[in-house]
Scaffold this active site. Structure first.
Site, PDB file in Angstrom:
ATOM      1  N   GLY A 193      18.614  -3.335  -1.362  1.00 49.17           N
ATOM      2  CA  GLY A 193      18.368  -2.767  -2.682  1.00 49.17           C
ATOM      3  C   GLY A 193      17.480  -1.539  -2.569  1.00 49.17           C
ATOM      4  CB  ALA A 205       7.121 -12.613   0.446  1.00 50.90           C
ATOM      5  CD  GLU A 224       7.679  -1.347  -1.605  1.00 53.00           C
ATOM      6  OE1 GLU A 224       6.557  -1.147  -2.121  1.00 53.00           O
ATOM      7  OE2 GLU A 224       8.736  -1.241  -2.240  1.00 53.00           O
ATOM      8  CB  THR A 248      11.326 -13.496   7.538  1.00 53.50           C
ATOM      9  OG1 THR A 248      10.083 -14.102   7.183  1.00 53.50           O
ATOM     10  CG2 THR A 248      12.373 -14.573   7.763  1.00 53.50           C
TER      11      THR A 248
END
Ligand code: MOS
Length: 733
Positions: free
Chosen positions: A242, A513, A694, A623
């Site tokens: 996205g 998260a 980010e 992850t």
């Protein structure tokens, strides 16, 4: 559950499942093609037909007529919806000032003006080409950012930060820098394009779509279609990326919904790749003037940052000054963001909006300033660390280990071995260089809810409208639930992305998260209380361990507590204002890059990359690492390749597909390492976690640009750093 105070010692400090490198829960579905993306959901509604969107061929003006007769007569065509038959449909949010569809006014190139529905995709596409659209084209205003008054610094917007006396400090400083840096417009270029299947049942509509923020989407669809939000269901269990492009509803969904209502059948619409760059949003171009002043010891005394960027309306733009207000110390500061109204497609959030473009520039400026001060770039950054908000020194950072990121990274990377003389290291035909940059991004959170159900087979089911954009939401939310109920990870299943489930934080701004796991924690505490009630004891007297619930000398398998029924807990986490009033909660990092620049052609190759991240508790190092290396890869794109070229005559992005808009591929990135500092931030969430997605991108491009300068002696202040900008300055062989 309210989170109104910093977290104390809690169960996550002795976690068994949270913090483990557990493989992605939905990984097998992804790699076997069974995790269907929006456009592939053939089974959710029968009789699906295809809508093909049509975009405006002008950037500014009016549509005076659309002749649909040839298209209507084409094979397979079922119906056509044109913009002239609807009132303008706007977005819901101030920060997404978008016109999805409707009316005769054209605000930007490839604005959606029609959708043609047919039995097959090919029929719809062929018929869409038969529409005859008449335009009255206006000249349009400001397709060139550099020629705007904002870029010239001739406007006077309210400063984002104005502290001390910048002008006086700058004028009297021992060392100063005054340079201008530019970053181009960029396109998200996520793998999965925007796509939606819409189906109506009376005045109720379901949208199987690709969206990062389910509840924002639900509200937007309700407004677009003029129905109550309760009549809208949004479902998006998987997204193929996205990057901010799917924070908000885009025209695919609006067109699918309008067309489905008109033709009375489920309609699927995807935006063709060549339509995405101009129809949707992008990262705005920036022109940034940065002024730094330092004393003779290399301590910054003044920071000035002026950012000009494009915006279709007053809102939007790439606010490159966002990190500047808080990253480095300096008593005197003047920080201004100046969005210029332009008729380019609207810019909006993309991949760490603000920080990415800001640090692309600022972290070059820091490198240049270190050189002017005669200091090592790592030492210069360390000397200018701050533990408090520089604009408001009464407010400390909640937990900031930027210096440690730099030090750990320098040691692991072998920074002290680098040649500080630019253009002086060769490996055969390659000039070798090393660069560093700092990374900074806030750690926002959002209210987030979940429902957890303990089933009679002793398993736990987690439900939330949280999305997983490829980041690992399923996995970290499952880990959290397993932890709180004392179950193995294998006993937990997770269902996401459906607006029928409790409203979550969604995925964006690297809040996903941290917020969503806190929401799962809240729901699990509610479930533990429900279990305690069944057992007729206090929740605090219970121990949840190894699939059992213990109280006193009694142990009961969790599955038996409900006596054959599900036990359900549901709650949201609400974050108190202490989080912003009492502290700055943010994430920090350092990036180190080694490049090779071909001594004769100027070709630039990444040789190795290292990131060190300080993001609080790492929920899952596998992850989290994947998010970091994905973000670092985007940083390489920003540094070396990504650029939407503007046609400054007609006002559109020319290279609007993946043939002309280049992003890195595996062969571009030989080696990436990530080190996570073992920090916990009690101000962030009960899990003491922050985001990494980010942060991993912030500063990367500047580290690369600085490495290129170290390799060649050429300083490029205009991204992307391409060979044509360095070749004339390469050292002679
Ligand atoms: Mo992010 S650019 O907030 O999806």
């Amino acid at each position: 559950m309210e989170f109104n105070n910093p977290a104390g010692n809690n169960l996550f400090d002795k976690a068994k499942v949270v913090g483990q490198p557990i493989r992605r829960l939905e990984g097998p579905l992804k790699v076997t093609g069974r995790a269907a993306y929006a456009y592939e959901r053939h089974d959710v509604a029968s009789g699906q037909v295809y809508g093909y969107p049509v975009g405006s061929a002008i950037a500014k003006g009016r549509i005076t007529g659309i002749d649909t007769s040839a298209a209507e007569a084409a094979p397979g065509v079922i119906g056509i919806v044109t913009t002239l038959e609807h009132d303008p449909i706007e977005g819901v949010f101030d920060y997404d000032p978008v016109r999805h569809f409707g009316g005769n006014e054209v605000l930007h190139y490839h604005q959606a003006i029609a959708v043609v529905v047919a039995e097959t995709f090919e029929q719809a596409r062929a018929a869409a080409n038969l529409l005859k659209v008449d335009y009255a084209r206006d000249e349009g205003a400001n397709f060139t950012l550099s020629s705007t008054p904002e870029a010239a610094g001739e406007t006077d917007p309210d400063p984002a930060q104005s502290t001390g006396d910048f002008d006086a400090a700058f004028a009297s400083a021992a060392v100063t820098l005054d340079e201008t840096y530019t970053t181009p417009a960029e396109s998200h270029s996520m793998m999965e394009p925007h796509a939606t299947i819409a189906a109506w049942d009376g005045d109720r509509v379901t949208l199987w779509t690709s969206n990062q923020m389910i509840e924002w989407g639900r509200q937007s669809f309700a407004k677009a279609f003029g129905v109550p939000a309760d009549n809208v269901r949004v479902d998006c269990p998987y997204l193929g990326g996205g990057f901010g492009a799917k924070l908000f509803v885009r025209s695919d969904a609006v067109l699918a919904g309008l067309a489905a209502r008109k033709v009375g059948r489920p309609v699927k619409v995807t935006l063709p790749r060549p339509m995405i760059a101009n129809n949707t949003t992008h990262r705005g171009e920036t022109i940034q003037r940065i002024r730094l002043a330092a004393d003779a010891q290399g301590r910054l005394t003044a920071i000035g940052h002026h950012n000009a960027t494009n915006a279709l309306t007053e809102a939007g733009g790439e606010d490159a000054t966002l990190p500047t207000v808080a990253f480095y110390a300096a008593a005197n500061r003047q920080v201004v963001n100046a969005p210029a109204h332009m008729n380019l497609p609207n810019s909006n959030a993309m991949r760490a909006p603000g920080e990415t473009a800001g640090l692309m520039a600022f972290e070059i400026a820091m490198d240049e300033m270190a050189a002017k001060c005669g200091m090592d770039p790592v030492a210069f950054r360390i000397a200018n660390d701050t533990q408090v908000d520089p604009g408001n020194p009464d407010v400390p950072f909640s937990d900031r280990h930027f210096v440690e990121c730099l030090e750990r990274g320098a040691a692991a990377f072998g920074w002290s071995n680098r040649n500080t003389a630019p253009g002086a290291t060769r490996d055969g035909a390659w000039l070798i260089g090393h660069g560093v940059a700092g990374a900074y991004r806030p750690a926002p959170v959002m209210t987030s809810g979940a429902r957890v159900a303990l089933t009679p087979d002793g398993r736990l089911r987690v439900e939330s409208d949280m999305t997983d954009i490829g980041t690992g939401s399923y996995t970290v939310m499952g880990q959290t639930a397993a932890e709180v109920l004392g179950l193995p990870f294998e006993a937990v299943s997770v269902e996401l992305g459906d607006s029928a489930y409790p409203v979550s934080a969604g995925s964006g701004g690297q809040w996903g998260a941290a917020s969503a796991t806190a929401g799962v924690y809240a729901a699990c505490v509610a479930l533990r209380e429900a279990i305690a009630e069944r057992l007729g004891v206090q929740e605090g007297d219970l121990t949840f361990e190894d699939g059992m619930v213990r109280h006193g000398n009694t142990s009961t398998p969790l599955g038996e507590v409900g006596g054959g029924e599900e036990i359900v807990g549901e709650d949201s986490i609400e974050f108190g204002s202490f989080r912003s009033d009492d502290a700055l909660v943010a994430t920090f990092g350092a990036h180190f890059v080694e490049v090779g620049v071909h001594a004769y052609t100027g070709e630039i190759r990444v040789r190795r990359m290292l990131a060190v991240a300080d993001s609080g508790r790492i929920l899952n190092p596998m992850t989290a690492r994947s998010q970091m290396i994905g973000a670092m890869t985007m940083g390489v794109g920003g540094a070396l390749m990504e650029e939407l070229a503007v046609d400054e005559r007609y006002g559109f992005f020319v290279n609007h597909d993946l043939a002309g808009y280049e992003v890195p591929v595996h062969l571009d990135i030989p080696e990436q390492e990530v080190i996570f500092l073992e920090t916990t931030d009690p101000y962030s969430t009960p899990l003491k976690a922050k985001g990494v997605g980010e942060l991993g991108l912030c500063g990367v491009a500047a580290a690369l640009a600085n490495a290129v300068t170290n390799a060649t002696g050429v300083r490029v202040r205009d991204y992307p750093v391409t060979l044509d900008k360095i070749i004339d300055g390469l050292p002679s062989a």
